[in-house]
Scaffold this active site. Structure first.
Site, mmCIF file in Angstrom:
data_model
loop_
_atom_site.group_PDB
_atom_site.id
_atom_site.type_symbol
_atom_site.label_atom_id
_atom_site.label_comp_id
_atom_site.label_asym_id
_atom_site.label_seq_id
_atom_site.Cartn_x
_atom_site.Cartn_y
_atom_site.Cartn_z
ATOM 1 N N ASP A 113 38.157 83.501 -17.490
ATOM 2 C CA ASP A 113 38.568 83.790 -16.116
ATOM 3 C C ASP A 113 38.939 85.261 -15.937
ATOM 4 O O ASP A 113 39.718 85.824 -16.699
ATOM 5 C CB ASP A 113 39.762 82.901 -15.757
ATOM 6 N N THR A 169 38.984 82.167 -7.802
ATOM 7 C CA THR A 169 38.722 81.316 -8.959
ATOM 8 C C THR A 169 38.071 79.988 -8.605
ATOM 9 O O THR A 169 37.005 79.647 -9.132
ATOM 10 C CB THR A 169 40.036 81.067 -9.724
ATOM 11 N N ASP A 190 42.326 86.826 -16.776
ATOM 12 C CA ASP A 190 42.801 86.774 -15.390
ATOM 13 C C ASP A 190 44.326 86.789 -15.308
ATOM 14 O O ASP A 190 44.903 87.527 -14.503
ATOM 15 C CB ASP A 190 42.265 85.512 -14.714
ATOM 16 N N HIS A 205 46.357 89.876 -13.358
ATOM 17 C CA HIS A 205 47.204 89.781 -12.173
ATOM 18 C C HIS A 205 48.553 90.475 -12.384
ATOM 19 O O HIS A 205 49.133 91.017 -11.455
ATOM 20 C CB HIS A 205 47.438 88.315 -11.814
ATOM 21 N N HIS A 241 41.903 89.900 -6.975
ATOM 22 C CA HIS A 241 40.471 89.702 -6.728
ATOM 23 C C HIS A 241 40.358 88.865 -5.473
ATOM 24 O O HIS A 241 41.358 88.467 -4.884
ATOM 25 C CB HIS A 241 39.813 89.016 -7.926
#
Length: 499
Positions: free
Chosen positions: A118, A155, A274, A278, A435
């Site tokens: 991810d 996602t 991911d 973040h 994103h």
């Protein structure tokens, strides 16, 4: 006197100095010392000069060719598995350069391991040495520059587009969080009621064709649909606390099963990089740690398949759902700044950022809301207003394929790369990553790397939208897929033909 002391003070001295620079003159003429040659002798001299020049030029050229040959031999030995990139799609040129699909050695039927890491942005693989991912890249097929996510580059919409071959407007998961306009129920990660999840995901297609599928996490894989019933030993309900190593080892264990029990498709999901992205953004050193950890897991999988003598037979598709870009507290559009023109309550916004999705109540005129927002943005009095573009959903760019669903909010705001939308100012000061932005941005492109008997070694193919992956997997497994928004262009381009 300084520099003036260097000047020549008399004309006579200057003439004498100039004469000393000229060639010495003989008291006799040159014709007396060197008698005149005949025309034949003169021509012979010219011919000899040209032969000398040609011999010299030929020697230089031969030396250059020899150096090139030595360099080619060195690099062919050093980087034997890395091939000059090719974007050929014509079948004859593909066969000529890349050959045919390789026959299976140990397995009796094709097997695909679909891996999602991810938030693995295209380009992360250049940050630090990643020997295991590079082993797949250099000996497999890679999309350059990365794969194109669907919009919004979030996602859940993207994972389910990869699984179904459908755009979000068709498969129903239009965002990570949204409200159904009819029932007014809210969707969020963790909901597995099949009414939200439209289309036929690849694991359901595999089972429908009489094969076995297994999933170790994937958004939507724990939803029971059709012939697919998420249950042990072939399906795990999502639990992010499960160590990455345990996930890989479970996948490897499937290859110890008897052939009739062995899955033809296995999905494997990792939350990194991911999760780290973040927190720190796309350029923080912690990202390097996260992608290094993923590389270690890829190495664990490769080593395990090697030990079972099936690595060359398995098609490994390593990809991601989206990229990542850095954000910071100075790059924010505040909805409270719109209040001279319109007050936007929090419950109008299904989501704030990076996609602003507004659904006013049924008794409020949507077009009037849109007009007021537009006037506010054009006033020059809203901070960072130039970094928010608001549309009625039917007016969104057609390339986004993001209007054909009642679940999509009637007013959509596209936020510029790296910017965010918030309701009001606060004392919080933070920088991180996000994103969800326009899928054309290269920062939103994830990786796509495929290795296996039907993929060329060291090959590069152009970017494609991730809805094409469904048909690619169906082609590898030779199964009948469901109707979808994709084509067979990726399968026809990336897969080597059989003999």
């Amino acid at each position: 006197m300084g520099h003036a002391a260097l000047s020549i003070s008399s004309t006579g001295a200057a003439e004498e100095a100039q004469q000393n620079l000229l060639p010495l003159k003989s008291s006799s003429s040159s014709s007396e010392i060197f008698p005149a040659k005949s025309e034949t002798e003169q021509q012979r001299d010219v011919d000899m000069q040209w032969r000398a020049r040609f011999s010299f030029a030929f020697g230089v050229a031969a030396t250059i060719v020899a150096c090139i040959a030595l360099a080619f031999a060195f690099f062919s030995h050093r980087y034997g598995n890395q091939t000059i990139p090719s974007f050929d799609s014509d079948s004859d040129s593909v066969v000529g350069r890349w050959g045919f699909a390789r026959p299976l050695k140990s397995l009796n039927k094709p097997a695909v391991i679909l891996i999602s890491t991810d938030g693995f942005r295209y380009g992360y693989h250049w940050k630090v040495p990643l020997p295991n991912i590079n082993r797949l890249r250099f000996n497999g097929t890679e999309a350059v520059p990365g794969m194109i996510p669907v919009y919004p580059s979030l996602t859940f919409p993207n994972h389910y587009s990869i699984a179904t071959g459908l755009y979000p407007a068709w498969h129903g998961i239009i965002s990570n969080v949204f409200t159904d306009p009819t029932s007014e129920e809210k969707f969020h990660p963790g909901i597995i009621d099949q009414k939200w999840w439209l289309g036929e995901p690849i694991w359901e297609s595999v089972v429908r064709n009489g094969l076995i599928a297994a999933t170790f996490f994937w958004p939507g894989s724990d939803v029971s649909k059709g012939l697919w019933n998420c249950s042990l030993p072939y399906c795990r309900h999502y639990n992010q606390s499960v160590p990455f190593e345990d996930r890989v080892d479970t996948v490897l264990a499937y290859f110890d099963l008897p052939e009739e029990q062995r899955p033809s498709l296995i999905t494997l999901y990792f939350e990194e990089p991911d999760h780290t992205g973040h927190q720190v953004g796309a350029d923080d050193p912690h990202i390097s740690e996260a992608i290094t950890r993923i590389d270690q897991m890829v190495g664990r999988l490769i080593d395990g398949l090697d030990a079972k003598n099936v690595f060359d037979d398995v098609s490994i598709i390593l990809l991601s759902d989206h990229g990542m870009v850095g954000t910071c507290d100075k790059k924010i559009i505040y909805l409270e700044d719109f209040e001279p023109w319109i007050s936007i309550p929090r419950d109008w916004a299904d989501e704030l950022s990076p996609v602003l999705g507004l659904r006013p109540p049924s008794d409020v005129d949507v077009k009037e809301v849109y007009q007021n927002i537009t006037e506010a943005l054009n006033s020059g009095k809203v901070a960072n207003s130039e970094f928010l573009q608001v549309y009625l959903k039917e007016d969104l760019p057609a390339r986004l394929h993001y209007s054909k669903s009642e679940r999509i909010q009637p007013i959509i705001g596209m936020v510029a790369e790296g910017y965010k939308v918030e309701m009001k100012r606060s004392s919080a000061k933070e920088c991180g990553g996000a994103h969800g932005y326009d899928n054309e941005f290269l920062s939103m492109h994830p990786i796509f790397i495929a290795h296996g008997p039907q993929f060329g070694s060291g090959r590069q193919i152009p970017s494609f939208t991730n809805i094409e992956v469904y048909n690619l997997i169906a082609s590898i497994l030779n199964i009948e897929g469901a109707a979808n928004n994709g084509t067979f262009s990726l399968a026809n381009t990336a897969l080597l033909p059989s003999r």
